[in-house]
Enzyme design. Structure first.
Site, PDB file in Angstrom:
ATOM      1  N   HIS A  92      25.612 -79.610 -18.509  1.00 43.96           N
ATOM      2  CA  HIS A  92      25.048 -80.482 -17.466  1.00 43.96           C
ATOM      3  C   HIS A  92      23.907 -81.327 -18.007  1.00 43.96           C
ATOM      4  O   HIS A  92      22.853 -80.806 -18.387  1.00 43.96           O
ATOM      5  CB  HIS A  92      24.539 -79.633 -16.301  1.00 43.96           C
ATOM      6  CG  HIS A  92      24.265 -80.433 -15.064  1.00 43.96           C
ATOM      7  ND1 HIS A  92      25.219 -80.662 -14.096  1.00 43.96           N
ATOM      8  CD2 HIS A  92      23.149 -81.064 -14.634  1.00 43.96           C
ATOM      9  CE1 HIS A  92      24.702 -81.388 -13.121  1.00 43.96           C
ATOM     10  NE2 HIS A  92      23.442 -81.649 -13.429  1.00 43.96           N
ATOM     11  N   ASP A  94      21.959 -85.105 -16.847  1.00 45.18           N
ATOM     12  CA  ASP A  94      21.889 -86.115 -15.786  1.00 45.18           C
ATOM     13  C   ASP A  94      21.514 -87.505 -16.278  1.00 45.18           C
ATOM     14  O   ASP A  94      21.035 -88.334 -15.489  1.00 45.18           O
ATOM     15  CB  ASP A  94      20.866 -85.676 -14.726  1.00 45.18           C
ATOM     16  CG  ASP A  94      21.462 -84.713 -13.712  1.00 45.18           C
ATOM     17  OD1 ASP A  94      22.327 -85.132 -12.939  1.00 45.18           O
ATOM     18  OD2 ASP A  94      21.043 -83.541 -13.698  1.00 45.18           O
ATOM     19  N   GLU A 190      27.901 -83.542  -9.054  1.00 50.19           N
ATOM     20  CA  GLU A 190      26.964 -82.496  -8.639  1.00 50.19           C
ATOM     21  C   GLU A 190      26.809 -82.431  -7.123  1.00 50.19           C
ATOM     22  O   GLU A 190      25.741 -82.697  -6.584  1.00 50.19           O
ATOM     23  CB  GLU A 190      25.606 -82.714  -9.317  1.00 50.19           C
ATOM     24  CG  GLU A 190      24.695 -81.517  -9.233  1.00 50.19           C
ATOM     25  CD  GLU A 190      23.396 -81.723  -9.995  1.00 50.19           C
ATOM     26  OE1 GLU A 190      22.610 -80.772 -10.052  1.00 50.19           O
ATOM     27  OE2 GLU A 190      23.176 -82.835 -10.518  1.00 50.19           O
ATOM     28  N   HIS A 217      24.707 -79.527  -3.449  1.00 47.84           N
ATOM     29  CA  HIS A 217      23.478 -79.825  -4.183  1.00 47.84           C
ATOM     30  C   HIS A 217      22.361 -79.185  -3.366  1.00 47.84           C
ATOM     31  O   HIS A 217      22.461 -78.001  -3.020  1.00 47.84           O
ATOM     32  CB  HIS A 217      23.294 -81.337  -4.393  1.00 47.84           C
ATOM     33  CG  HIS A 217      22.169 -81.656  -5.324  1.00 47.84           C
ATOM     34  ND1 HIS A 217      21.072 -82.394  -4.939  1.00 47.84           N
ATOM     35  CD2 HIS A 217      21.960 -81.311  -6.620  1.00 47.84           C
ATOM     36  CE1 HIS A 217      20.233 -82.495  -5.963  1.00 47.84           C
ATOM     37  NE2 HIS A 217      20.744 -81.854  -6.993  1.00 47.84           N
ATOM     38  N   HIS A 261      23.436 -74.312  -7.562  1.00 49.80           N
ATOM     39  CA  HIS A 261      22.837 -74.859  -6.332  1.00 49.80           C
ATOM     40  C   HIS A 261      23.353 -74.179  -5.055  1.00 49.80           C
ATOM     41  O   HIS A 261      22.782 -74.404  -3.984  1.00 49.80           O
ATOM     42  CB  HIS A 261      23.072 -76.372  -6.200  1.00 49.80           C
ATOM     43  CG  HIS A 261      22.183 -77.201  -7.057  1.00 49.80           C
ATOM     44  ND1 HIS A 261      20.846 -77.407  -6.789  1.00 49.80           N
ATOM     45  CD2 HIS A 261      22.440 -77.892  -8.195  1.00 49.80           C
ATOM     46  CE1 HIS A 261      20.318 -78.182  -7.711  1.00 49.80           C
ATOM     47  NE2 HIS A 261      21.260 -78.484  -8.594  1.00 49.80           N
ATOM     48  N   HIS A 282      24.632 -75.151 -14.533  1.00 50.95           N
ATOM     49  CA  HIS A 282      23.206 -75.124 -14.909  1.00 50.95           C
ATOM     50  C   HIS A 282      22.476 -74.185 -13.952  1.00 50.95           C
ATOM     51  O   HIS A 282      22.098 -74.572 -12.858  1.00 50.95           O
ATOM     52  CB  HIS A 282      22.591 -76.527 -14.926  1.00 50.95           C
ATOM     53  CG  HIS A 282      22.694 -77.296 -13.641  1.00 50.95           C
ATOM     54  ND1 HIS A 282      23.871 -77.540 -12.986  1.00 50.95           N
ATOM     55  CD2 HIS A 282      21.728 -77.901 -12.892  1.00 50.95           C
ATOM     56  CE1 HIS A 282      23.650 -78.242 -11.897  1.00 50.95           C
ATOM     57  NE2 HIS A 282      22.352 -78.476 -11.809  1.00 50.95           N
ATOM     58  N   ASP A 353      20.478 -79.119 -18.001  1.00 47.14           N
ATOM     59  CA  ASP A 353      19.900 -79.923 -16.916  1.00 47.14           C
ATOM     60  C   ASP A 353      18.906 -80.945 -17.447  1.00 47.14           C
ATOM     61  O   ASP A 353      18.025 -81.410 -16.721  1.00 47.14           O
ATOM     62  CB  ASP A 353      19.236 -79.052 -15.844  1.00 47.14           C
ATOM     63  CG  ASP A 353      19.097 -79.769 -14.505  1.00 47.14           C
ATOM     64  OD1 ASP A 353      19.839 -80.751 -14.282  1.00 47.14           O
ATOM     65  OD2 ASP A 353      18.255 -79.363 -13.682  1.00 47.14           O
TER      66      ASP A 353
END
Length: 441
Positions: A92, A94, A190, A217, A261, A282, A353
């Site tokens: 993961h 971003d 995500e 999320h 999450h 993550h 992450d």
């Protein structure tokens, strides 16, 4: 019997014979036998000497050709060897979201993210320094299917700009890319909030190359409960019936289910119904960091039977919620070893992450730091085979097993796309007359 054959060598004091080199000992034994015999045959002795010299030369050549064993305490050398054999695949990152926020998805010319001024944990040079072998890029946005499509677009365009990267949609492609010395690049979404509460959109996401979707999320959706909701309200409704329908379709497609999450009940509900291994792209361990964002031990205990894995991340506020500023690389290693102690080394991976969290653990500051992490894991006692599973073999296996489950389901009689829909959706309105429909006779 030849007298030479009957003589057993008696090793003289100070002999150079060594117990750790049998072939070399044998060559020296032949010479000693010849020296001790009373029958001096010059031709025979010359032949024996020639054989001995040839054998010695072969042994030395072997020693030069064969790689020398690596000192088990040379963690840097062991790390280099492992990462040259197995791709380190991060679950993961971003970066595409930062491209949206900082560059408005305009990546050409002076804006090319890996070349100029983007404030991030990630660029190509540091990925190469970190010996990254593969990356799942998150196509996260906070709202709307349209924005998600834009993130898929910019992620693909970014990958296309660099010959060092290779876009992949299958586990086999990721393996092949590594053999070609390229960094495989994959897409993950995500949050099911990104699909407009429509299972049909999950299918479209898969067709566009997305290979995992996080069920939630930081908010509930029509499918499942988020960890944030439980933190704020104490209520955990887990997976909805509509969520179970989405799981069936994701299994049919081969879309990996990501439980990062999600609430703890959502985790348990999903593992109970899925036919394919899950991932936590993550996450961290609740037992040593009491945040509901993290994964509890009873869920980790479910991973061996499910076949899935948890990919440990570096976000300091979840690694050390008691004191985020004190979180270090060693705390990340604590989470890796805790997960391995509960679920086993077949079920642990890495999902940083990076660029999705403002602060990471000290000592693992950006994508160049992976070798430092692996050395720390080895220093704690992990074997090379365990590290190979951690860095890449586990996620490649889970991905391939999702592909196999998909093929199995689609081969079953009567298997068709799931048509369930969310009853809370806004229904289309039509003010004109309805068309007349006649049933086929």
């Amino acid at each position: 019997m030849n007298r030479l054959d009957a003589i057993e060598p008696q090793w003289p004091p100070g002999s150079l014979l060594r117990e750790d080199n049998t072939n070399e000992n044998q060559s020296r034994a032949i010479v000693l036998k010849a020296q001790k015999t009373k029958s001096w045959n010059p031709l025979k002795l010359l032949a024996i000497s020639s054989i001995s010299i040839a054998l010695w030369a072969a042994i030395r050549a072997r020693d030069l050709i064969q790689p020398q064993a690596i000192d088990p305490f040379d963690f840097a050398a062991r790390t280099t060897k492992v990462l040259s054999e197995i791709p380190l695949i991060d679950g993961h990152n971003d970066l595409p979201f930062l491209v949206r926020l900082q560059l408005n998805n305009q990546i050409y010319g002076d804006n090319l993210p890996f070349g100029h001024g983007l404030a991030s944990h990630t660029d190509l040079k540091r990925m190469q320094e970190g010996k990254v072998g593969g990356q799942f890029w998150s196509v996260f946005v906070e709202h709307s299917v349209r924005d998600t499509l834009e993130q898929i677009d910019v992620a693909k365009r970014l990958v296309a700009e660099y010959s060092e990267l290779q876009y992949c949609e299958t586990a086999a492609c990721a393996r092949k890319a590594f053999k070609s010395k390229k960094i495989s690049s994959m897409l993950g979404a995500e949050g099911l909030h990104q699909i407009g509460s429509s299972i049909a959109v999950i299918r479209q996401m898969y067709d566009l190359g997305v290979r995992y979707i996080t069920l939630t999320h930081n908010c509930d959706n029509a499918f499942a409960t988020a960890a944030t909701t439980v933190t704020n309200t104490g209520k955990d409704s887990g997976l909805s019936d509509f969520g179970r329908a989405a799981i069936r379709e994701m299994n049919r497609l081969g879309m990996m289910i990501d439980l990062s999450h999600t609430s703890h009940r959502t985790m348990r509900d999903t593992i109970a119904v899925t036919r394919a291994p899950v991932i936590f792209s993550h996450s961290a361990c609740y037992a040593i960091a009491k945040s509901l964002r993290n994964t509890p031990d009873d869920v980790l205990q479910m991973l061996p039977q499910n076949g899935g894995l948890i990919m440990i991340f570096f976000a300091n506020k979840f690694i050390r919620p008691d004191n985020p500023q004190k979180a270090t690389l060693e705390d990340v290693v604590d989470h890796i070893f805790h997960a391995a102690s509960i679920a086993g080394w077949d079920h642990v991976g890495i999902g940083s992450d990076f660029d999705g969290t403002p602060s990471v653990a000290n000592g693992i500051d950006d994508v160049s730091a992976y070798p430092k992490l692996i050395e720390a894991v080895m220093r704690r006692g992990a074997t090379d085979e365990q590290v190979k599973k951690l860095v890449g073999l586990n996620i490649l296996r889970v991905w391939a097993e999702n592909e196999m489950v998909s093929a199995q389901i689609q081969g079953e009689i009567g298997s068709r796309p799931v048509e369930s829909y969310w009853e809370g959706r806004t229904q289309p309105t039509w003010n004109g007359p309805l068309p007349s429909l006649k049933k086929n006779k």
